[in-house]
Motif scaffolding. Structure first.
Motif, PDB file in Angstrom:
ATOM      1  N   ASP A   1       0.690  -0.970  -0.029  1.00 57.27           N
ATOM      2  CA  ASP A   1       0.104  -0.006  -0.025  1.00 57.27           C
ATOM      3  C   ASP A   1       0.651   1.183   0.050  1.00 57.27           C
ATOM      4  O   ASP A   1       0.389   2.167  -0.647  1.00 57.27           O
ATOM      5  CB  ASP A   1      -1.059  -0.004   1.179  1.00 57.27           C
ATOM      6  CG  ASP A   1      -1.843  -1.069   1.168  1.00 57.27           C
ATOM      7  OD1 ASP A   1      -2.244  -1.521  -0.080  1.00 57.27           O
ATOM      8  OD2 ASP A   1      -2.463  -1.329   2.237  1.00 57.27           O
ATOM      9  N   PHE A   2       2.097   1.315   0.665  1.00 63.26           N
ATOM     10  CA  PHE A   2       3.057   2.355   0.631  1.00 63.26           C
ATOM     11  C   PHE A   2       3.607   2.530  -0.693  1.00 63.26           C
ATOM     12  O   PHE A   2       4.033   3.935  -0.962  1.00 63.26           O
ATOM     13  CB  PHE A   2       4.067   2.056   1.805  1.00 63.26           C
ATOM     14  CG  PHE A   2       5.033   3.136   1.987  1.00 63.26           C
ATOM     15  CD1 PHE A   2       4.663   4.295   2.490  1.00 63.26           C
ATOM     16  CD2 PHE A   2       6.307   3.066   1.599  1.00 63.26           C
ATOM     17  CE1 PHE A   2       5.473   5.409   2.735  1.00 63.26           C
ATOM     18  CE2 PHE A   2       7.155   4.032   1.870  1.00 63.26           C
ATOM     19  CZ  PHE A   2       6.709   5.360   2.310  1.00 63.26           C
TER      20      PHE A   2
ATOM     21  N   PRO B   1       2.668   2.682  -3.924  1.00 64.29           N
ATOM     22  CA  PRO B   1       2.100   3.848  -4.867  1.00 64.29           C
ATOM     23  C   PRO B   1       2.470   5.288  -4.305  1.00 64.29           C
ATOM     24  O   PRO B   1       2.841   6.388  -4.951  1.00 64.29           O
ATOM     25  CB  PRO B   1       0.854   3.469  -5.090  1.00 64.29           C
ATOM     26  CG  PRO B   1       0.336   2.494  -4.097  1.00 64.29           C
ATOM     27  CD  PRO B   1       1.635   1.791  -3.572  1.00 64.29           C
ATOM     28  N   LEU B   2       2.507   5.387  -2.977  1.00 62.51           N
ATOM     29  CA  LEU B   2       2.575   6.638  -2.358  1.00 62.51           C
ATOM     30  C   LEU B   2       4.002   7.201  -2.553  1.00 62.51           C
ATOM     31  O   LEU B   2       4.428   8.194  -3.028  1.00 62.51           O
ATOM     32  CB  LEU B   2       2.290   6.851  -0.720  1.00 62.51           C
ATOM     33  CG  LEU B   2       0.920   6.513  -0.265  1.00 62.51           C
ATOM     34  CD1 LEU B   2       0.843   6.363   1.155  1.00 62.51           C
ATOM     35  CD2 LEU B   2       0.026   7.222  -1.102  1.00 62.51           C
ATOM     36  N   LEU B   3       4.925   5.961  -2.394  1.00 59.61           N
ATOM     37  CA  LEU B   3       6.362   6.315  -2.724  1.00 59.61           C
ATOM     38  C   LEU B   3       6.720   6.875  -3.975  1.00 59.61           C
ATOM     39  O   LEU B   3       7.605   7.705  -4.372  1.00 59.61           O
ATOM     40  CB  LEU B   3       7.201   5.220  -2.160  1.00 59.61           C
ATOM     41  CG  LEU B   3       8.627   5.308  -2.411  1.00 59.61           C
ATOM     42  CD1 LEU B   3       9.427   6.509  -1.699  1.00 59.61           C
ATOM     43  CD2 LEU B   3       9.490   4.126  -1.923  1.00 59.61           C
TER      44      LEU B   3
ATOM     45  N   GLY C   1       4.659   7.818  -6.433  1.00 55.40           N
ATOM     46  CA  GLY C   1       4.155   9.305  -6.981  1.00 55.40           C
ATOM     47  C   GLY C   1       4.669  10.195  -6.297  1.00 55.40           C
ATOM     48  O   GLY C   1       4.940  11.179  -6.929  1.00 55.40           O
ATOM     49  N   TYR C   2       5.468  10.300  -5.101  1.00 56.20           N
ATOM     50  CA  TYR C   2       5.970  11.356  -4.386  1.00 56.20           C
ATOM     51  C   TYR C   2       7.504  11.493  -5.060  1.00 56.20           C
ATOM     52  O   TYR C   2       7.967  12.628  -5.421  1.00 56.20           O
ATOM     53  CB  TYR C   2       6.298  11.248  -2.937  1.00 56.20           C
ATOM     54  CG  TYR C   2       6.831  12.372  -2.194  1.00 56.20           C
ATOM     55  CD1 TYR C   2       6.296  13.536  -2.184  1.00 56.20           C
ATOM     56  CD2 TYR C   2       8.296  12.362  -1.787  1.00 56.20           C
ATOM     57  CE1 TYR C   2       6.851  14.431  -1.411  1.00 56.20           C
ATOM     58  CE2 TYR C   2       8.814  13.416  -1.227  1.00 56.20           C
ATOM     59  CZ  TYR C   2       8.163  14.474  -0.933  1.00 56.20           C
ATOM     60  OH  TYR C   2       8.581  15.884  -0.470  1.00 56.20           O
ATOM     61  N   GLN C   3       7.993  10.308  -5.419  1.00 52.97           N
ATOM     62  CA  GLN C   3       9.490  10.489  -6.146  1.00 52.97           C
ATOM     63  C   GLN C   3       9.374  11.047  -7.675  1.00 52.97           C
ATOM     64  O   GLN C   3       9.969  11.834  -7.987  1.00 52.97           O
ATOM     65  CB  GLN C   3      10.106   8.942  -6.495  1.00 52.97           C
ATOM     66  CG  GLN C   3      10.545   8.565  -4.881  1.00 52.97           C
ATOM     67  CD  GLN C   3      11.380   7.235  -5.192  1.00 52.97           C
ATOM     68  OE1 GLN C   3      10.739   6.267  -5.767  1.00 52.97           O
ATOM     69  NE2 GLN C   3      12.371   7.149  -4.345  1.00 52.97           N
TER      70      GLN C   3
END
Length: 287
Positions: free
Chosen positions: A198-199, A201-203, A205-207
């Motif tokens: 789950d984490f 896609p957040l990583l 997206g932020y990168q």
């Protein structure tokens, strides 16, 4: 669609990448002669030469995809390269590529070096994003541009034979920095009830959102003004780094992937660069 049925070339090397390259050329009707240092099977339809010399003699265009610079020299040593166009797709340094270009020229051949920006599964696949940096003999590149564009898109970066390797390694170096940051991020969440799946896609997206900073760095390097367009200056970032380090300590995570860069940031602030972006770190690395 172009007719490649009359195109003929040699490939030295039957590793995963060499075989992928061969399959891409065979798929469009090229005739491919190959040789391998080890007893590896060639893709169906390949003409397998008994020796490297036989393979080189078979065609004017010779693509080399071996382990390293030493293996390229060992393979071609003693072979008459007069009239041969050598395209080296073996990973090397810029200095090695320049020296190899001279070495090939002294033996009568033309030389282009290449840096493959892809993994084997991307080769010959439309819209995979695969491409190859090429540099060296402009005449060789122009002569074989159509054939070289079959496995992957072509980006020619100039007559200096070292440039393809330099572009390749520079981008790979940027990639390793990204991987290091991702490894640290995953280590931070590992002790908690947080799903890495789950984490992720957040990583990502932020990168992706932060990747555009490179344009600002490039503009500042070109202008020489490292304060241009700065929103969060280096002094502020260095202060924030303390929070990153305390968090790593709380989570039981080694900061060793981050501290080398953070140390450079602190040095730049100590030298008076607190109002800059982190572009000044580039200057520190070049000393």
């Amino acid at each position: 669609m172009s007719d490649h049925s009359k195109n003929s070339l040699t490939v030295l090397g039957l590793g995963d990448m060499g075989s992928a390259l061969i399959r891409s050329w065979l798929a469009v009707g090229c005739t491919v002669t190959a040789w391998s240092r080890s007893a590896r099977p060639a893709p169906e339809g390949t003409i397998v030469a008994a020796t490297a010399a036989d393979a080189v003699t078979a065609n004017s265009l010779v693509v080399v995809c071996l382990l390293d610079d030493a293996s390229v020299r060992a393979t071609l040593d003693g072979i008459d390269l007069t009239g041969r166009d050598i395209v080296n797709l073996t990973t090397s340094t810029p200095a090695e590529a320049r020296a190899l270009s001279d070495w090939i020229a002294a033996r009568g051949g033309r030389f282009v070096d290449g840096g493959i920006m892809a993994v084997p599964s991307m080769i010959g696949v439309a819209d995979s994003g695969a491409y190859v940096f090429y540099s060296g003999s402009t005449e060789l590149h122009e002569t074989h541009a159509e054939t070289l564009a079959i496995p992957a898109a072509v980006t020619y970066v100039g007559a200096d034979p070292g440039f393809a390797a330099l572009y390749d390694i520079a981008l790979l170096s940027g990639m390793w920095g990204m991987f290091a940051g991702a490894a640290h991020a995953f280590a931070l969440i590992a002790p908690e009830d947080i799903s890495p799946v789950d984490f992720a896609p957040l990583l990502v997206g932020y990168q992706q959102a932060m990747a555009g900073y490179a344009y600002g760095t490039a503009a500042q390097l070109a202008s020489g003004d490292y304060t241009e367009g700065v929103e969060s200056n280096l002094a502020m970032m260095v202060t924030t780094n303390d929070t990153l380090l305390r968090t790593a300590a709380e989570q039981g995570v080694s900061p060793e992937l981050l501290t080398p860069f953070m140390d450079l940031m602190r040095r730049r602030v100590a030298e008076g660069g607190g109002n800059e972006s982190n572009t000044g770190v580039v200057d520190l690395l070049r000393r």
